[in-house]
Design an enzyme around this catalytic site. Structure first.
Site, PDB file in Angstrom:
ATOM      1  N   ARG A  54      -4.172  21.535 -14.883  1.00 26.32           N
ATOM      2  CA  ARG A  54      -3.140  20.570 -15.296  1.00 26.32           C
ATOM      3  C   ARG A  54      -3.383  20.037 -16.709  1.00 26.32           C
ATOM      4  NH1 ARG A  54      -0.164  15.907 -11.603  1.00 26.32           N
ATOM      5  NH2 ARG A  54       1.121  15.099 -13.294  1.00 26.32           N
ATOM      6  N   GLU A  85      -5.491  17.106 -11.596  1.00 27.56           N
ATOM      7  CA  GLU A  85      -6.011  17.446 -12.924  1.00 27.56           C
ATOM      8  C   GLU A  85      -7.510  17.680 -12.936  1.00 27.56           C
ATOM      9  OE1 GLU A  85      -3.933  15.653 -16.250  1.00 27.56           O
ATOM     10  OE2 GLU A  85      -5.756  15.764 -17.431  1.00 27.56           O
ATOM     11  N   HIS A 103      -1.635  17.179 -27.458  1.00 32.80           N
ATOM     12  CA  HIS A 103      -1.776  15.750 -27.189  1.00 32.80           C
ATOM     13  C   HIS A 103      -3.016  15.118 -27.813  1.00 32.80           C
ATOM     14  CE1 HIS A 103       1.558  16.460 -24.562  1.00 32.80           C
ATOM     15  NE2 HIS A 103       1.553  15.232 -24.082  1.00 32.80           N
ATOM     16  N   HIS A 120       6.344   9.448 -28.869  1.00 33.01           N
ATOM     17  CA  HIS A 120       5.295  10.312 -28.309  1.00 33.01           C
ATOM     18  C   HIS A 120       5.614  11.791 -28.565  1.00 33.01           C
ATOM     19  CE1 HIS A 120       2.329  11.765 -25.479  1.00 33.01           C
ATOM     20  NE2 HIS A 120       3.264  12.412 -24.819  1.00 33.01           N
ATOM     21  N   LYS A 177       2.184  11.333 -11.702  1.00 32.33           N
ATOM     22  CA  LYS A 177       1.333  10.412 -12.467  1.00 32.33           C
ATOM     23  C   LYS A 177       2.127   9.134 -12.705  1.00 32.33           C
ATOM     24  CE  LYS A 177      -1.742  13.420 -15.115  1.00 32.33           C
ATOM     25  NZ  LYS A 177      -2.119  13.867 -16.473  1.00 32.33           N
ATOM     26  N   LYS A 212       6.095  23.048 -14.692  1.00 31.39           N
ATOM     27  CA  LYS A 212       5.268  21.885 -14.341  1.00 31.39           C
ATOM     28  C   LYS A 212       4.984  21.869 -12.839  1.00 31.39           C
ATOM     29  CE  LYS A 212       4.085  17.173 -15.009  1.00 31.39           C
ATOM     30  NZ  LYS A 212       4.231  15.920 -15.723  1.00 31.39           N
ATOM     31  N   ARG A 218       0.820  -1.234   0.000  1.00 33.13           N
ATOM     32  CA  ARG A 218       0.000   0.000   0.000  1.00 33.13           C
ATOM     33  C   ARG A 218       0.846   1.274   0.000  1.00 33.13           C
ATOM     34  NH1 ARG A 218      -2.559  -3.399   3.558  1.00 33.13           N
ATOM     35  NH2 ARG A 218      -4.415  -4.359   2.670  1.00 33.13           N
ATOM     36  N   HIS A 278      -2.070  12.076 -29.730  1.00 27.21           N
ATOM     37  CA  HIS A 278      -2.514  10.720 -29.377  1.00 27.21           C
ATOM     38  C   HIS A 278      -3.217  10.064 -30.556  1.00 27.21           C
ATOM     39  CE1 HIS A 278      -2.459  11.497 -24.765  1.00 27.21           C
ATOM     40  NE2 HIS A 278      -1.323  11.013 -25.196  1.00 27.21           N
ATOM     41  N   ASN A 333      -1.548  19.072 -21.705  1.00 29.23           N
ATOM     42  CA  ASN A 333      -1.862  18.208 -22.846  1.00 29.23           C
ATOM     43  C   ASN A 333      -1.880  18.968 -24.165  1.00 29.23           C
ATOM     44  OD1 ASN A 333      -2.148  15.837 -21.317  1.00 29.23           O
ATOM     45  ND2 ASN A 333      -4.170  16.504 -20.649  1.00 29.23           N
ATOM     46  N   GLU A 379       8.522  18.504 -25.647  1.00 34.70           N
ATOM     47  CA  GLU A 379       7.858  18.826 -24.365  1.00 34.70           C
ATOM     48  C   GLU A 379       8.398  20.145 -23.798  1.00 34.70           C
ATOM     49  OE1 GLU A 379       5.299  17.088 -23.412  1.00 34.70           O
ATOM     50  OE2 GLU A 379       5.547  15.145 -24.397  1.00 34.70           O
TER      51      GLU A 379
HETATM   52  P1  NAD Z   1      11.280   5.510 -22.728  1.00 33.14           P
HETATM   53  O1  NAD Z   1      11.228   5.387 -21.277  1.00 33.14           O
HETATM   54  O2  NAD Z   1      10.782   4.380 -23.559  1.00 33.14           O
HETATM   55  O3  NAD Z   1      12.779   5.840 -23.158  1.00 33.14           O
HETATM   56  C1  NAD Z   1      13.087   5.986 -24.527  1.00 33.14           C
HETATM   57  C2  NAD Z   1      14.253   5.081 -24.948  1.00 33.14           C
HETATM   58  O4  NAD Z   1      15.467   5.671 -24.486  1.00 33.14           O
HETATM   59  C3  NAD Z   1      14.208   3.692 -24.352  1.00 33.14           C
HETATM   60  O5  NAD Z   1      14.670   2.779 -25.301  1.00 33.14           O
HETATM   61  C4  NAD Z   1      15.166   3.795 -23.181  1.00 33.14           C
HETATM   62  O6  NAD Z   1      15.703   2.553 -22.807  1.00 33.14           O
HETATM   63  C5  NAD Z   1      16.218   4.695 -23.747  1.00 33.14           C
HETATM   64  N1  NAD Z   1      16.995   5.464 -22.785  1.00 33.14           N
HETATM   65  C6  NAD Z   1      16.571   6.037 -21.652  1.00 33.14           C
HETATM   66  N2  NAD Z   1      17.547   6.771 -21.112  1.00 33.14           N
HETATM   67  C7  NAD Z   1      18.626   6.619 -21.897  1.00 33.14           C
HETATM   68  C8  NAD Z   1      19.949   7.133 -21.850  1.00 33.14           C
HETATM   69  N3  NAD Z   1      20.320   8.011 -20.942  1.00 33.14           N
HETATM   70  N4  NAD Z   1      20.816   6.728 -22.808  1.00 33.14           N
HETATM   71  C9  NAD Z   1      20.419   5.885 -23.790  1.00 33.14           C
HETATM   72  N5  NAD Z   1      19.173   5.397 -23.911  1.00 33.14           N
HETATM   73  C10 NAD Z   1      18.284   5.771 -22.962  1.00 33.14           C
HETATM   74  O7  NAD Z   1      10.491   6.819 -23.251  1.00 33.14           O
HETATM   75  P2  NAD Z   1      10.314   8.280 -22.639  1.00 33.14           P
HETATM   76  O8  NAD Z   1      10.131   9.140 -23.814  1.00 33.14           O
HETATM   77  O9  NAD Z   1      11.353   8.619 -21.644  1.00 33.14           O
HETATM   78  O10 NAD Z   1       8.936   8.161 -21.838  1.00 33.14           O
HETATM   79  C11 NAD Z   1       7.743   7.819 -22.496  1.00 33.14           C
HETATM   80  C12 NAD Z   1       6.784   7.271 -21.470  1.00 33.14           C
HETATM   81  O11 NAD Z   1       6.529   8.278 -20.499  1.00 33.14           O
HETATM   82  C13 NAD Z   1       5.447   6.862 -22.019  1.00 33.14           C
HETATM   83  O12 NAD Z   1       5.080   5.621 -21.469  1.00 33.14           O
HETATM   84  C14 NAD Z   1       4.499   7.943 -21.541  1.00 33.14           C
HETATM   85  O13 NAD Z   1       3.181   7.464 -21.356  1.00 33.14           O
HETATM   86  C15 NAD Z   1       5.131   8.336 -20.244  1.00 33.14           C
HETATM   87  N6  NAD Z   1       4.827   9.700 -19.798  1.00 33.14           N
HETATM   88  C16 NAD Z   1       4.411   9.844 -18.528  1.00 33.14           C
HETATM   89  C17 NAD Z   1       4.149  11.113 -18.043  1.00 33.14           C
HETATM   90  C18 NAD Z   1       3.748  11.291 -16.614  1.00 33.14           C
HETATM   91  O14 NAD Z   1       3.376  12.402 -16.224  1.00 33.14           O
HETATM   92  N7  NAD Z   1       3.853  10.262 -15.803  1.00 33.14           N
HETATM   93  C19 NAD Z   1       4.308  12.235 -18.854  1.00 33.14           C
HETATM   94  C20 NAD Z   1       4.753  12.047 -20.154  1.00 33.14           C
HETATM   95  C21 NAD Z   1       5.020  10.761 -20.623  1.00 33.14           C
HETATM   96  N1  GLY Z   2       2.229  14.875 -18.712  1.00 27.68           N
HETATM   97  C1  GLY Z   2       1.006  15.411 -18.262  1.00 27.68           C
HETATM   98  C2  GLY Z   2       0.891  15.531 -16.768  1.00 27.68           C
HETATM   99  O1  GLY Z   2       1.789  15.200 -16.032  1.00 27.68           O
HETATM  100  O2  GLY Z   2      -0.100  15.968 -16.292  1.00 27.68           O
END
Ligand code: NAD
Ligand code: GLY
Length: 368
Positions: A238, A234, A245, A262, A140, A224, A118, A249, A242, A182
């Site tokens: 917040r 949100e 987006h 993305h 998130k 942010k 938990r 999306h 998007n 971003e």
């Molecule tokens: P990712 O985590 O898939 O990383 C992209 C690629 O880069 C992967 O292959 C990873 O292994 C590689 N990588 C990471 N760091 C590296 C480094 N320093 N050197 C070499 N390679 C490296 O993608 P991302 O773009 O970081 O994140 C996308 C994800 O984030 C999605 O799932 C999306 O839904 C989520 N997201 C979440 C939020 C939130 O608020 N929680 C906001 C935006 C996106």
């Molecule tokens: N990436 C959108 C949020 O964190 O709200």
């Protein structure tokens, strides 16, 4: 090193930003209350950075869970691998989970931390630019359902975010540009002056100049953090995060997830949001063109992929999570640096924007 705080009362936490922070044991250790930590990473990032991180955790009981790399592994089955390691290792409620990786690792690890017993302590060590400016901040967390992205999750804030800008040296160029989408988003939605700064420093950012990246990450996180402070769950504000987006999306879903990153889809989506804002009379034509040019200079797509037709895109936009009772809700720009949530955008204007991007714009893209 730079730092700032996400102010959320008793759940407030610091974000540290700087070069070589992974090798600094003091920073991490002050946010680990117990004597055990489990690092969650993947097969790409683990070999690059887990050794340095583990050295900083010296003296604690530690274990590393290495997950497969990719968005397709952000699911319940892979989440269970984290729980398996925690249960088999008898890690107690005072354990700290540390996410070492991009947004995929941050999201799944944060959700594991929210659920295990938990709720256990959680630290974000983001290693992509996207994760450093966006996903590691704000709490998130979650995984994908086979039928929909990010559908299962929780709001769960970390105890700190440790952003080591040196990790960006190994990030592929395409991922760097996706992160820059971003960064540009924050300028467009919140801060005209930051947008002008990005415009002036884009080459330095693309060349991975550490001072420029540190400044971009700091200013993005500050925006942010302020938005999350005002609207953690949100209920309104917040949603401005998007920007781009709903279009983005729809592009991701229409092409099949993984074709475009993305951030690439968000880049094209912000061009479309700028065009629609222009058609509503809020942005001038030169504002719109400035947005498109900046996104193109960041080496991001600025038009729709040829494989996706306008009608399909429009249908996919209506299926977006942000549609309320079937009404499309869009984030658009009143002016550069100021975004608003808009319901009831006239359908003909949306169609004009889609037409512009499917019929007219691809030719412009080739000219740029
Ligand atoms: P990712 O985590 O898939 O990383 C992209 C690629 O880069 C992967 O292959 C990873 O292994 C590689 N990588 C990471 N760091 C590296 C480094 N320093 N050197 C070499 N390679 C490296 O993608 P991302 O773009 O970081 O994140 C996308 C994800 O984030 C999605 O799932 C999306 O839904 C989520 N997201 C979440 C939020 C939130 O608020 N929680 C906001 C935006 C996106
Ligand atoms: N990436 C959108 C949020 O964190 O709200």
């Amino acid at each position: 090193m730079k730092s700032l705080n996400v102010e959320l009362g008793e759940r407030s936490y610091p974000i540290y930003i700087g070069a070589d922070l992974l090798a600094n044991p003091g920073l991490l250790r002050r946010h680990i209350p117990g004597n055990s930590a489990v690092v969650v990473t993947n097969t790409t990032v683990g070999p690059l950075y887990r050794h340095t991180l583990n050295t900083a955790l010296d003296g604690l009981r530690t274990e590393t869970v290495v997950l497969p790399d990719g968005e397709q592994y952000k699911n319940m089955t892979v989440l269970n691998q984290i729980f398996d390691a925690l249960v088999e290792g008898r890690f107690d409620r005072n354990t700290t989970l540390i996410a070492l990786g991009g947004g995929v690792i941050g999201d799944i690890t944060g959700f594991a931390a929210a659920c295990y017993q938990r709720g256990v302590h959680f630290i974000q060590v983001p290693t992509t630019l996207l994760a450093q400016v966006d996903s590691s901040v704000g709490g998130k967390t979650g995984v994908n359902h086979p039928g929909a992205k990010n559908m299962i999750g929780a709001f769960y804030q970390p105890r700190c975010v440790l952003t080591d800008t040196s990790t960006l040296s190994t990030l592929p160029d395409r991922e760097l540009s996706a992160g820059l989408a971003e960064v540009i988003k924050y300028g467009l939605l919140w801060d005209r002056e930051f947008l002008d700064w990005i415009d002036a420093h884009l080459d330095a950012l693309l060349n991975r100049d550490d001072a420029a990246l540190t400044e971009a990450i700091l200013r993005s996180c500050a925006i942010k953090a302020e938005i999350v402070r005002q609207d953690e769950r949100e209920s309104g504000l917040r949603a401005l995060l998007n920007l781009g987006h709903t279009f983005g999306h729809a592009i991701e879903a229409g092409l099949g997830y993984g074709q475009w990153l993305h951030g690439e889809a968000v880049g094209a989506g912000m061009c479309m949001a700028a065009d629609l804002s222009y058609r509503l009379g809020w942005l001038s034509q030169s504002d719109r063109d400035q947005v498109i040019e900046l996104i193109a200079r960041a080496r991001l797509p600025i038009g729709l992929p040829p494989a996706l037709d306008g009608q399909t895109l429009r249908q996919l936009m209506s299926a977006d999570k942000k549609a309320i009772n079937g009404t499309l809700r869009l984030v658009l720009m009143r002016e550069l640096g100021s975004a608003v949530l808009v319901d009831n955008v006239p359908e003909e204007l949306i169609n004009e924007t889609i037409h512009f991007y499917t019929e007219v714009h691809p030719r412009r893209e080739q000219q740029l």
